[in-house]
Design an enzyme around this catalytic site. Structure first.
Site, PDB file in Angstrom:
ATOM      1  N   SER A  14      -3.132  -7.733   2.868  1.00  0.00           N
ATOM      2  CA  SER A  14      -3.410  -7.590   4.298  1.00  0.00           C
ATOM      3  C   SER A  14      -3.808  -8.926   4.903  1.00  0.00           C
ATOM      4  CB  SER A  14      -4.543  -6.578   4.515  1.00  0.00           C
ATOM      5  OG  SER A  14      -4.136  -5.291   4.122  1.00  0.00           O
ATOM      6  N   HIS A  35       0.832  -1.213   0.000  1.00  0.00           N
ATOM      7  CA  HIS A  35       0.000   0.000   0.000  1.00  0.00           C
ATOM      8  C   HIS A  35       0.866   1.261   0.000  1.00  0.00           C
ATOM      9  CE1 HIS A  35      -3.007  -2.685   2.336  1.00  0.00           C
ATOM     10  NE2 HIS A  35      -3.398  -2.645   1.077  1.00  0.00           N
ATOM     11  N   ARG A  75      -1.740  -6.557  -8.714  1.00  0.00           N
ATOM     12  CA  ARG A  75      -0.717  -7.561  -8.430  1.00  0.00           C
ATOM     13  C   ARG A  75      -0.756  -8.712  -9.406  1.00  0.00           C
ATOM     14  NH1 ARG A  75      -2.703  -8.428  -2.535  1.00  0.00           N
ATOM     15  NH2 ARG A  75      -4.532  -8.380  -3.883  1.00  0.00           N
ATOM     16  N   LYS A 127     -18.123  -5.839   7.957  1.00  0.00           N
ATOM     17  CA  LYS A 127     -17.190  -6.885   7.515  1.00  0.00           C
ATOM     18  C   LYS A 127     -16.240  -7.351   8.619  1.00  0.00           C
ATOM     19  CE  LYS A 127     -16.959  -6.611   2.551  1.00  0.00           C
ATOM     20  NZ  LYS A 127     -16.051  -6.553   1.396  1.00  0.00           N
TER      21      LYS A 127
END
Lengths: 159, 159, 159, 159, 159, 159
Positions: free
Chosen positions: B129, B18, B91, B42
């Site tokens: 993450s 990030h 990615r 979430k």
């Protein structure tokens, strides 16, 4: 901050997909260089001069866009010209894979050089210069694929 | 031309991947908004406030970067804030597919909103993450994955 | 050179696709550890013990194959056990993407650890444990998907 | 168990990506054959003999590695030489697709022949022989892409 | 409803994969046109006449299948012949990407023309005309890849 | 030849993308069954009855389309109903991968059952029921995504 970017390509010939990417880049960045790859060894259908001429007409209304011929290593050219980023349109996963490798390659050759990808407009996701040439050579109608102001010129050349 | 962009995400927690994207965006655009998705439904591992705090520390040296909480429709939020483009790191192909659909969706909801993709630094291509959280929960070393200045804070929270 | 490899997975339950990969690995490497992920939090359909029992029966003829329960970080476990490489079957591009990221992650955590991919036998390219469970739960015939010697046991448990 | 594998390719010329895969294979298998495709019809930039010579220098420290020229059907050659598996590096999804089809093809032609894939080191994910040749031909620096001990030789030949 | 579809291709030469798709199409649609692309500029290994002859033999038992030579724009040809849809077999993601773009292109040129994709039989997922030609040229056995009734004819021609 | 096909799905709720695929199928096949998956365990936002009702309104003009609830194994249901093929829309590579595996699975369970894929209209490539629900829940405008005749009904339910 003044940011100058480059949209590199063969543009053999320019399509509405190219014009879409260039126009969108011109709204985000101070200066957009459209770099026409000077690649006589690849036998392009249009000469470098013709491709530049077509692009100039197709982007006539965009004040911060400049059309140039370009050869040599993109990583070097961008350094010389003070260009911060390459801007490319992505149409599909196969585009992405190739462009991804190019981006990593360019970053290795010039660590300050970024590559920014824009998604193609969904109307142009199927569109490529080679597709346009194939259709024209088979007598098909290319008016939905190329800028109106250069349509006749392109068609005449491809016949 | 003053261009303001947004880097949206959960940042639960911030990783070196990030920080890499935010830093590179801050060199190309006048103003970078890091939008932390406020998504209590979430069950994030870190509260919105904690995630903002970690990001502030991790981007402390970047003057044109602002960290904000954000909820609602991204296409609306960007309109309100005068944001021109979303900036995302890619990615892998699976990232690309998802982000491509989101980009087309957002363009439909707000035709002036662009999405710009940057390729991840090859050192961070495997980094997420959730990967960081999984490794920490199994007692692994996460020091190569998160900013040094928030490493201890993240580790303490994840144990 | 004595090479020990691991085939990690949930094996919930074992399928003919798993047995194919394990068998092929056992012909190339001196020793094959089948590592059954001990993941009670994920509510597997079969307990770790049941999954080990099924695998033992399904691989009964392979002398250099050992079935073990395994938890914690794969990169740590392989170090402790003197394992050189992870062996995984790939069925499709989406498998590949995920496994590719895992392989890079594991190499970062344990630079000596390799990941080797085998292509699935084309007969098993569509096969997954979850597919088998779904079909069994809908009353379908799973005899082409699981080893004959454990078919009844699996079917009884899934009904 | 003595396992012999083959790393087939054009190696026109060898890159650091190739050396990485060969080195990693040599740590897992008793014997590694590097098979240089003898393909004069494809007009390689280096002759088969030159490519073998470069590979020999680049892998000088690896005792269980042998460099050979190779033509004909890989599935036949491996049978004659007692080779158990093909070892290939994968850089991206597009590599994977092609290699996947080749692996299934080879298995059909020689059912005992396995194909094992290794993920490329993330530093070499963008690297290909053709990329190296293109950069050299445009006057770029290739020292990060080829083994140091053969750099001058490669550069001289490509100019 | 009488539905006529087309299976277009080079068929240079016909493989068992082609026959599989044509046969399956013939069970779903009233009439199947197999369109052999007349492309002398591409130097096919078999003449258009030879390719038609091989296809006729290979599909001899299928009453609603017609073999024709075809050139020009597929979008035009289908209109002239009252063809509703193109039927294509997909083997892999890379096929899909290309065919997807072609399908969108064709829909633009002829909005009434559909493209329908069938998944290849898993036995033929690795199979292509060029693969067959390569194997034959290297002296390999192609009997698992082409229809038995034309095997000798194809082999004689490729040697 | 009378061909009956099925468009299976959750349709939770119906989108313009669904209507596009159903409409196109109804032009190619004698009879189109729209099979609404009865999946109460998945907590759909609309009940099976509501989803059927919305689909009936959205496809009111199509005479050869029938809306049914459906549970159990698709491979069995299609056999009972004399259905020849499943028809699915593909939006992206990730759709393709999943659907490809499902198609091979279904062919194994019922060798007479075909799966036919249509490419999504480029206007609907980003469109999914879950996307529509997310936008509605955040107060966005969904009128470009769902059939006009059921827009109010869907919106009321999602608020």
């Amino acid at each position: 901050m003044k940011t100058k970017v480059i949209c590199p390509g063969s543009f053999d010939p320019v399509t509405l997909g190219h014009v879409d990417i260039i126009t969108r880049a011109s709204k985000m960045f101070d200066s957009v260089v459209v770099g026409v790859l000077n690649n006589p060894a690849k036998n392009p259908s249009f000469t470098t001069e013709e491709r530049i001429e077509l692009l100039k007409k197709a982007t006539a209304g965009l004040e911060n866009v400049e059309i140039v011929a370009f050869d040599g290593l993109l990583a070097d050219y961008t350094r010389e010209r003070g260009i911060t980023a390459i801007v490319k349109g992505l149409r599909a996963v196969s585009d992405f894979e190739y462009e991804f490798q190019q981006a990593l390659f360019n970053k290795k050759l010039n660590p300050d050089l970024e590559t920014l990808f824009l998604t193609s407009n969904s109307d142009y996701m199927y569109l490529s210069s080679s597709g346009v040439k194939q259709i024209a050579s088979l007598g098909g109608d290319i008016s939905s694929f190329v800028p109106e102001c250069v349509h006749d010129e392109i068609l005449k050349r491809l016949k």
